[in-house]
Design a protein around this motif. Structure first.
Motif, PDB file in Angstrom:
ATOM      1  N   PHE A  64       0.833  -1.162   0.008  1.00 43.67           N
ATOM      2  CA  PHE A  64      -0.020  -0.180   0.124  1.00 43.67           C
ATOM      3  C   PHE A  64       0.811   1.326   0.053  1.00 43.67           C
ATOM      4  CE2 PHE A  64      -3.852  -2.397   1.222  1.00 43.67           C
ATOM      5  CZ  PHE A  64      -4.689  -1.738   0.332  1.00 43.67           C
ATOM      6  N   THR A  65       1.997   1.349   0.634  1.00 40.89           N
ATOM      7  CA  THR A  65       2.841   2.469   0.640  1.00 40.89           C
ATOM      8  C   THR A  65       3.379   2.610  -0.494  1.00 40.89           C
ATOM      9  OG1 THR A  65       3.601   1.740   3.065  1.00 40.89           O
ATOM     10  CG2 THR A  65       4.708   3.396   1.872  1.00 40.89           C
ATOM     11  N   VAL A  66       3.964   1.623  -1.368  1.00 41.34           N
ATOM     12  CA  VAL A  66       4.493   1.937  -2.602  1.00 41.34           C
ATOM     13  C   VAL A  66       3.343   2.263  -3.582  1.00 41.34           C
ATOM     14  CG1 VAL A  66       5.677   0.807  -4.359  1.00 41.34           C
ATOM     15  CG2 VAL A  66       6.218   0.328  -2.333  1.00 41.34           C
ATOM     16  N   THR A 111       0.377   3.955  -3.064  1.00 39.56           N
ATOM     17  CA  THR A 111       0.013   5.195  -2.905  1.00 39.56           C
ATOM     18  C   THR A 111       1.117   6.286  -3.206  1.00 39.56           C
ATOM     19  OG1 THR A 111      -0.950   4.353  -0.895  1.00 39.56           O
ATOM     20  CG2 THR A 111      -1.011   6.947  -1.088  1.00 39.56           C
ATOM     21  N   TYR A 112       2.421   5.796  -2.830  1.00 46.93           N
ATOM     22  CA  TYR A 112       3.371   6.629  -3.400  1.00 46.93           C
ATOM     23  C   TYR A 112       3.592   7.069  -4.989  1.00 46.93           C
ATOM     24  CZ  TYR A 112       7.841   9.314  -3.088  1.00 46.93           C
ATOM     25  OH  TYR A 112       8.689  10.291  -3.093  1.00 46.93           O
ATOM     26  N   LEU A 113       3.218   5.917  -5.640  1.00 43.16           N
ATOM     27  CA  LEU A 113       3.345   6.198  -7.106  1.00 43.16           C
ATOM     28  C   LEU A 113       2.010   6.678  -7.656  1.00 43.16           C
ATOM     29  CD1 LEU A 113       4.525   2.367  -8.074  1.00 43.16           C
ATOM     30  CD2 LEU A 113       5.748   4.532  -8.417  1.00 43.16           C
TER      31      LEU A 113
END
Lengths: 815, 117
Positions: B13-15, B17-19
């Motif tokens: 989820f972190t990656v 959202t960041y993208l």
């Protein structure tokens, strides 16, 4: 209760046949519309004819005067929503009016349109659709079915007003009518629901049979109910303050104005007042609200009609005025019921219908409807002139017409009220008399202005056909015939008395009552009206300024436009069209909500330490591989390399699924992963100049980048916490195990995932297929549209090759 | 408690959202694909760590408690296919955007026009 009628039953399908018969003609009308042109009307004419015959046969068999017949077809029985139908005097009366006028209007419309008129199929189809909706509304016995048919008439009206949709006036008129009648219709629905809740049933005849006792113990809710319901009636019948939509509706072809906007649809408000009368008449609010608004509108309508110049606008305001009287009339009804209400309605139908049709003929013949530019048509159109004369005479309540009879009876009824209510009656009396004076003035103008005097020199003249003049003559003839022999009409209408609504003691309707107060007042009104006409004529109907009351329609249009404008400004201000601006806000809000929920429930996380912690080396290894893939997506420079990294993470996720003992998932995931990789490759090939294209990801320590990073970390942390939270709150008896156990006995399958998909939760799968279908159609739309716009050369399809996964051509790119 | 799953879902989820928060279309597309996968994995984690349980294909004479919960799997299966539908639509949309405006930068694409109302 004086009006408790015995309910008898009849086969519902028979009456339903009467109602749906017109709409059954629609396919034939649409099919032959283009070939028959305007003569489609002759086909459409058969529908009201057949319905009338059917209704008459039904009545012979199953109805006798003074009874109430009910029937119901179940629809949503547990909510009390049924297609309940009622056969009583008032519904049958309205039914005959709808069918009779419908018949004449179809005939009139056939010869009203020119031979090469387009879209005649849809026109008559809308008309038939309206007829069914209208019949459904008057025969409905359930509040919900009444409401649905009520709104359907609004839809039909919208379609018909907007029939010449390329004209701005039609667009605005249709929009106004729709917005007004639908927004007030929502009030009506709210009122109906309150009434049904209070009564414990949504069946109208049962509520009406209880009369005012229904409202016992409702306290302050009863006035609210009444106000809401009457708002619906006022909106539909163009009562103050909604009176402005009706003149705007005159943008419709004249047959529509004659039918919907004078004879039938706008009378729904009158009809509803009659239906509500037995229930609400003892309420204190009934008289001031219904009679107050009704008579005020009567006066206002007459005044506005007097100030207008357009034939149809005058008739529209005069209709508003008359509807005000008809609604207000029910407001005055005493506890023994009202008298002669149907006679007033019938009288209005006769003369207003004929006058509208005359207006249409004049419009076509002279090319204008503005009375200031009309004159001398009497010599050229003798037949139409006769119809206009009779109609105008009836409008002005000249003796020997039904209008006269109606006015006499109204004044007599008001005289009785005077004895009862005293000063309050004075207002109503004054309203009736004043509007009578003005009505005489503009009725006189209608005839004198258009048919006598000099013909304007530059007016082109197209003689109308013979047949088109017959329907107005028929209606005007009825106004005259029944005016000379009112007893016949009175006796006939006596059959349609509804117990609880109309006074059971029947009064005699006669032409001559001797010289009495009413006759003198009528004479005075006519004399004053002629004087008023003379005065206005001297100043050539020139008014110094346009009243703001006449311009309410513009105010309305402007506020509707402003609403859209303001919404757009707000949207722009919020930058809702730019994801980079609003996405962080959305994510932040989500985080704030969920994390605050975690804070509230933080005690439950305490159990986390007690749970058994499982370490699975294989799964952990695969998880690490997925993370490596993700890291690659973030750090690699080329698009193609990133794509490879993405698929690495995707394929390792497939392994993860396998370790989760989910073989079906793994299989699907691997297929999906391959498909998307291929498609992304096609996409990348479209814009990149080679396999080396790409940009390195650079992280800088500025506010924007740090915010993004923090939000992402927040999302990730939230997801982790959610998984933990879900794990801690596991249900002791998950649904899935029941499906697992039933999979073999019920669904005859051993693979529980499959049985769930195609059996237990088959609707989910159907939804999934629908989503795929929509995505496909939307995607095709994107591509096909492009092809049309830019021509085939640079087609987005690069031919269907795109869909087949072929490499797209580079033609457009090189520029 | 399968904490490896919890952590993996978090990382994904972190990656993703960041993208998605980037301005480059391709990154947004990749983020979207990872987001879909992360969501699927999250759903699947609800069926609990499998431990020694078997895949949900019934065999004679085994008690149901021997298998993993099949319902989340069925839900994820539906979700995967829907995710594919959305991804493909997104790809076609981007394809069209690239054809029309020759850019893969959202900032260039969504530049508000002056006098636009």
């Amino acid at each position: 209760m004086p009006g408790l009628a015995e309910l008898n039953h009849f086969p519902a399908a028979l009456l339903l046949g009467v109602i749906v018969l017109p709409v059954l003609f629609v396919p034939a009308l649409l099919l032959f519309g283009n070939r028959l042109g305007r003569y489609t009307g002759l086909l459409a004419l058969l529908a009201p004819l057949a319905s009338t015959v059917w209704l008459t046969c039904l009545l012979r068999e199953h109805w006798s005067s003074g009874t109430v017949g009910t029937a119901a077809i179940e629809w949503v029985p547990f909510l009390g929503i049924n297609l309940a139908l009622v056969l009583d005097g008032i519904s049958i009366f309205y039914g005959y009016v709808i069918l009779g006028v419908g018949f004449l209007v179809c005939g009139y419309a056939t010869f009203y349109f020119s031979r090469d008129e387009k879209n005649m199929g849809p026109f008559f189809a809308y008309l038939m659709f309206f007829m069914t909706a209208m019949l459904g509304a008057v025969f409905a016995d359930n509040l919900f079915s009444l409401f649905i048919f009520w709104e359907l008439t609004g839809v039909a009206s919208f379609l018909l007003i907007g029939f010449s949709y390329e004209k701005r006036t039609s667009q605005l008129g249709a929009r106004r009518a729709l917005l007004i009648t639908f927004s007030t219709g929502l009030c009506l629905l709210a009122g109906f629901i309150l009434l049904g809740q209070q009564a414990g049933t949504f069946v109208l005849s049962r509520i009406a049979a209880q009369g005012g006792t229904v409202l016992e113990g409702s306290g302050w809710l009863a006035p609210v109910m009444l106000t809401l319901i009457m708002l619906g009636a006022f909106g539909k019948s163009a009562q103050f303050p909604f009176q402005f939509w009706l003149p705007g509706a005159m943008a419709a072809p004249t047959p529509v104005s004659a039918y919907l906007h004078s004879a039938t649809m706008v009378k729904l408000g009158v009809f509803l007042s009659a239906r509500m009368f037995p229930i609400f008449r003892d309420l204190d609010l009934w008289l001031p609200l219904v009679a107050g608004v009704g008579f005020a509108t009567m006066l206002l309508g007459a005044f506005l009609a007097f100030r207008s110049h357009d034939l149809k606008e005058i008739l529209a305001y005069s209709t508003v005025s008359q509807l005000g009287f008809l609604i207000g009339f029910y407001g005055l009804g005493g506890s023994e019921g009202v008298r002669f209400d149907l006679l007033h309605i019938a009288s209005h139908v006769f003369y207003k219908g004929s006058l509208f049709m005359v207006a249409g003929i004049v419009d076509h013949a002279a090319g204008t409807r503005d009375l200031r530019f009309l004159g001398g048509l009497g010599r050229r159109l003798p037949l139409t002139a006769v119809a206009a004369l009779l109609g105008a005479a009836s409008l002005a309540s000249i003796p020997l017409t039904t209008g006269f009879i109606s006015k006499e009876l109204a004044l007599a009824g008001l005289g009785d009220l005077w004895a009862e209510k005293g000063a309050l009656a004075l207002f109503f009396y004054a309203a009736v008399l004043l509007s009578a004076v003005m009505t005489v003035a503009f009725a006189l103008r209608l005839f004198v202005g258009a048919f006598t005097g000099k013909e304007p020199a530059d007016n082109p003249f197209h003689p109308p056909g013979f047949w088109v003049q017959l329907p107005p003559l028929a209606l005007a003839g009825a106004a005259l015939g029944f005016g000379v022999f009112p007893g016949v009409l009175g006796e006939w209408l006596d059959h349609f008395k509804v117990p609880g609504l109309q006074d059971s003691a029947s009064g005699e309707v006669a032409l001559w009552h001797g010289i009495n107060r009413e006759l003198l007042l009528s004479a005075a009104a006519i004399a004053l009206g002629i004087l008023l006409h003379g005065w206005a004529r001297k100043r050539e109907w020139h008014w110094n300024r346009v009243l703001s009351l006449q311009r309410l329609d513009r105010v309305f249009d402007r506020s509707v436009d402003t609403l859209g404008y303001v919404a757009k400004r707000i949207t722009l201000a919020l930058r809702a069209d730019w994801p980079p601006a609003y996405l962080p806000i959305v994510i932040f809000t989500l985080l704030a909500f969920v994390l605050s929920a975690f804070v509230v429930h933080r005690a439950e996380f305490g159990e986390f330490v007690n749970t058994e912690r499982l370490f699975d080396p294989w799964r952990s290894l695969v998880a690490v591989m997925v993370c490596i893939g993700l890291f690659g997506v973030l750090t690699l420079r080329r698009w193609t390399a990133q794509l490879v990294a993405l698929s690495v993470s995707g394929f390792f996720l497939t392994f993860y699924f396998v370790l989760y003992k989910a073989p079906d998932l793994a299989m699907t995931q691997i297929l999906v992963e391959s498909a998307s990789v291929v498609l992304v490759l096609v996409l990348i090939a479209r814009f990149s100049t080679g396999s080396r294209a790409g940009t390195r990801f650079e992280f800088r320590w500025n506010a924007k980048q740090v915010t993004r990073a923090l939000l992402s970390l927040g999302m990730g942390g939230m997801a982790t916490l959610l998984v933990v939270f879900a794990e801690l709150n596991r249900h002791p008896d998950p649904m899935g195990y029941h499906m697992l156990a039933l999979s073999q006995p019920l669904a005859e399958g051993t693979n529980a995932v499959n049985t769930i998909l195609v059996d237990f939760r088959a609707f989910d799968t159907m939804g999934e297929i629908t989503v795929l279908l929509i995505a496909t159609l939307a995607g095709m739309g994107l591509m096909v549209h492009y092809k049309r716009e830019k021509g085939t050369d640079r087609s987005a399809f690069a031919a269907p090759g795109f869909l087949l996964g072929k490499r797209p051509e580079r033609k457009g790119k090189s520029e | 408690m399968a904490y490896d799953t919890a952590l993996l879902v978090g990382v994904m989820f972190t990656v993703a959202t960041y993208l998605i928060l980037q301005k480059n279309f391709i990154r947004i597309l990749f983020g979207f694909i990872i987001f879909t996968n992360a969501g699927n994995l999250f759903l699947l984690s609800i069926s609990g760590a499998p431990r020694h349980r078997r895949m949900p294909i019934l065999e004679e004479g085994r008690p149901v408690s021997d298998y993993v919960d099949p319902l989340p799997q069925a839900l994820v299966l539906t979700a995967i296919v829907i995710g594919l539908g959305l991804t493909v639509y997104l790809i076609m949309l981007l394809y069209r955007v690239i054809l029309d405006s020759k850019t893969i930068d959202t900032e260039k694409l969504f530049q508000p026009e002056e006098g636009d109302e």
